[in-house]
Design a protein around this motif. Structure first.
Motif, PDB file in Angstrom:
ATOM      1  N   GLU A 166       0.830  -1.208   0.000  1.00  0.00           N
ATOM      2  CA  GLU A 166       0.000   0.000   0.000  1.00  0.00           C
ATOM      3  C   GLU A 166       0.864   1.258   0.000  1.00  0.00           C
ATOM      4  O   GLU A 166       0.604   2.203  -0.750  1.00  0.00           O
ATOM      5  CB  GLU A 166      -0.936   0.001   1.218  1.00  0.00           C
ATOM      6  N   VAL A 178       2.436   1.905  -3.402  1.00  0.00           N
ATOM      7  CA  VAL A 178       1.481   2.402  -4.389  1.00  0.00           C
ATOM      8  C   VAL A 178       1.032   3.820  -4.048  1.00  0.00           C
ATOM      9  O   VAL A 178       1.012   4.699  -4.912  1.00  0.00           O
ATOM     10  CB  VAL A 178       0.268   1.443  -4.491  1.00  0.00           C
ATOM     11  N   LYS A 219      -4.786  -0.382  -7.007  1.00  0.00           N
ATOM     12  CA  LYS A 219      -5.640  -0.169  -5.822  1.00  0.00           C
ATOM     13  C   LYS A 219      -6.929  -0.966  -5.958  1.00  0.00           C
ATOM     14  O   LYS A 219      -7.390  -1.594  -4.996  1.00  0.00           O
ATOM     15  CB  LYS A 219      -5.963   1.317  -5.671  1.00  0.00           C
ATOM     16  N   TYR A 242      -4.336  -4.033  -4.264  1.00  0.00           N
ATOM     17  CA  TYR A 242      -2.890  -3.862  -4.211  1.00  0.00           C
ATOM     18  C   TYR A 242      -2.117  -5.126  -4.614  1.00  0.00           C
ATOM     19  O   TYR A 242      -0.958  -5.299  -4.253  1.00  0.00           O
ATOM     20  CB  TYR A 242      -2.443  -3.399  -2.823  1.00  0.00           C
TER      21      TYR A 242
END
Length: 539
Positions: free
Chosen positions: A386, A389, A478, A482
């Motif tokens: 996460e 990203v 997303k 992820y």
């Protein structure tokens, strides 16, 4: 003219000869054989490099019928002036410390002491440039007393070593480049690069993996780059990265808890013309006590490569990591200590977070991770993905074939970070590439040069190829929770065939007829079976 292949064969033959001497004196497959072989090999290399450079700098010595006598005939001042002109990568060696001098003295009493003292003196005189340091500031010098590992006939052992060294010369090999020395280094350590059971056991990353990491990280001209590996092992990843950048255009930094690994990395640096970086090689615990710092903060680097240990019991110091200073570095958390199987603690998650923290604002990194990391649905794994990203620092992922490492059955992926990659991410599924070969008792997958280039070119050009690669946005990642697995983004293709109504009815009739025939055959077989069972019952 001697070819590279002949040089390689001769160099490997020298290594075999040294191992044979060790075996003859009871050190075959002994833990101390590694220390002797690597130190003696390094002594020979530095000896010949010194001689080579002396001849380059002084034409009179090069032309002399007896070059060693010509060197000895120089005054102390002239000899000192000569050594001052030498490159930093050349160790300073006194004429009395040359292998040829020891060869002439081999019949003197206590020859083992003569050899040992020679090695110790060379190490002391060159300590400033050639020493590896520990996190506590202690110096690990080039050489130690090698005859102490032999319990009997120490003088004979040392004579046998010198006699093997004197009949071989590196002088014609110094023009060779990275590929040659990478092959020699791998051959030199092949018997000693196993998991010895210690913490952060040595890893030797396959050249295919190291090459892919380096060529996907480095694009275009680079200069004055800092390159770091927090779990360097024997340095394969760093050597490939430095070669891709240019050995004279980068500085190497590393840390590894294993002294054995640090010594191997020093040898690798010397062979690959990276002596200027030896003082940045540190033996120490990267996770607990990261050594490289600037202004009190953990140093940041242009390039980071790492193949960290995946699982390891670090319960002894995991509580010490939970400090205010570490909260930013280990943002996703520290793995819990399991009640059983403490050795299954996922220490790679700590290295991965450390790598992310150690990148410059424009830095790039490549890290080997277990493939399970890229799809884990919860926990520290997902928190790390996460962050990658959300902060837009992910460049891509390459999922490698199984058994790319012969020593582990764990499937691995290479994670690429680039803090300047604000656009699309390339995900590659290379799991179907490669050829399976036998390596000892293990199966190993080997990539061809064409397959390596396919991965590298696809990554660098961000090309989508059916069932091989996909180029996705951060938003798409997303939406996929992820996930960084290329396969989860591949399109499911359904093939349609246009047929007329009449053709469709004919096909249905054919299917019906076939089914009816099969059912009738089934009934016949069932009746035969029942008949046979009854007959057997009465017999």
């Amino acid at each position: 003219m001697t070819t590279t292949a002949q040089f390689e064969k001769q160099t490997k033959s020298l290594i075999d000869d040294l191992k044979s001497v060790c075996a003859n004196y009871g050190l075959g497959n002994d833990g101390n054989e590694f220390k002797i072989i690597t130190q003696v090999f390094l002594y020979k290399f530095l000896n010949d490099k010194f001689v080579h450079e002396v001849k380059q700098l002084d034409p009179n010595i090069a032309a002399a019928e007896d070059w060693e006598k010509a060197l000895r005939n120089l005054s102390e001042d002239d000899r000192e002036m000569l050594t001052m002109q030498m490159s930093e990568s050349t160790a300073t060696i006194h004429p009395d410390q040359l292998i040829s001098s020891l060869f002439d003295r081999q019949n003197e009493p206590k020859f083992a002491d003569i050899l040992d003292n020679t090695l110790l003196d060379i190490a002391k005189n060159n300590s400033e440039i050639f020493s590896v340091i520990t996190e506590g500031g202690e110096k690990i010098v080039l050489f130690e007393n090698i005859s102490k590992y032999v319990t009997d006939k120490r003088d004979d052992f040392c004579r046998a070593i010198i006699n093997k060294l004197v009949h071989f010369s590196f002088e014609n090999i110094f023009h060779e480049k990275f590929d040659f020395y990478a092959t020699i280094f791998e051959y030199l350590i092949s018997d000693y690069n196993s998991n010895s059971g210690g913490k952060y056991a040595e890893y030797f990353t396959p050249h295919a993996v190291a090459k892919i990491m380096a060529r996907c990280l480095v694009n275009g001209e680079v200069s004055n780059a800092t390159c770091y590996d927090p779990s360097a092992g024997s340095g394969t990843l760093l050597m490939n990265l430095a070669h891709e950048i240019g050995e004279d255009k980068c500085t190497i930094y590393s840390q590894d808890i294993s002294q054995k690994s640090s010594n191997l990395l020093r040898l690798n640096l010397i062979l690959n013309n990276l002596v200027h970086s030896i003082h940045n090689i540190v033996k120490g615990n990267t996770i607990l006590e990261p050594f490289h710092k600037e202004n009190g903060r953990i140093q940041q680097f242009d390039y980071i490569v790492s193949n960290p240990p995946f699982k390891l019991d670090f319960s002894d110091f995991s509580a010490d990591l939970d400090t205010k200073e570490n909260h930013e570095r280990f943002f996703a958390g520290i793995p819990n200590i399991p009640k059983t199987k403490k050795e299954s603690m996922a220490i790679y998650l700590m290295f991965l977070q450390h790598v992310m923290y150690s990148l410059k604002p424009n830095g790039k990194a490549a890290i080997v991770v277990p493939t399970g990391f890229i799809t884990a649905q919860s926990g520290i794994d997902k928190k790390i993905r996460e962050r990658m990203v959300e902060s837009k620092m992910l460049a891509g992922v390459v999922s490698m074939p199984s058994n790319i490492f012969a020593t582990t059955g764990t499937n691995v992926s290479i994670l690429f970070l680039d803090k300047q990659n604000k656009s699309d991410v390339v995900l590659i599924d290379a799991s179907n590439l490669g050829t399976t070969v036998k390596e000892g008792k293990n199966q190993k997958t080997v990539l061809s040069h064409i397959e390596e280039d396919k991965i590298i070119d696809t990554f660098n050009t961000k090309t989508a190829i059916d069932d091989f690669s996909v180029v996705v946005s951060y938003d798409e990642i997303k939406r996929k929770n992820y996930s960084l697995s290329a396969g989860q983004y591949f399109e499911v293709k359904i093939e349609y065939t246009d047929i007329t109504v009449a053709e469709f009815e004919v096909k249905i009739q054919d299917f019906s007829a076939n089914l009816e025939a099969l059912f009738n055959e089934s009934k016949t077989l069932e009746m035969e079976i029942q008949s046979n069972l009854k007959r057997l019952k009465y017999e």
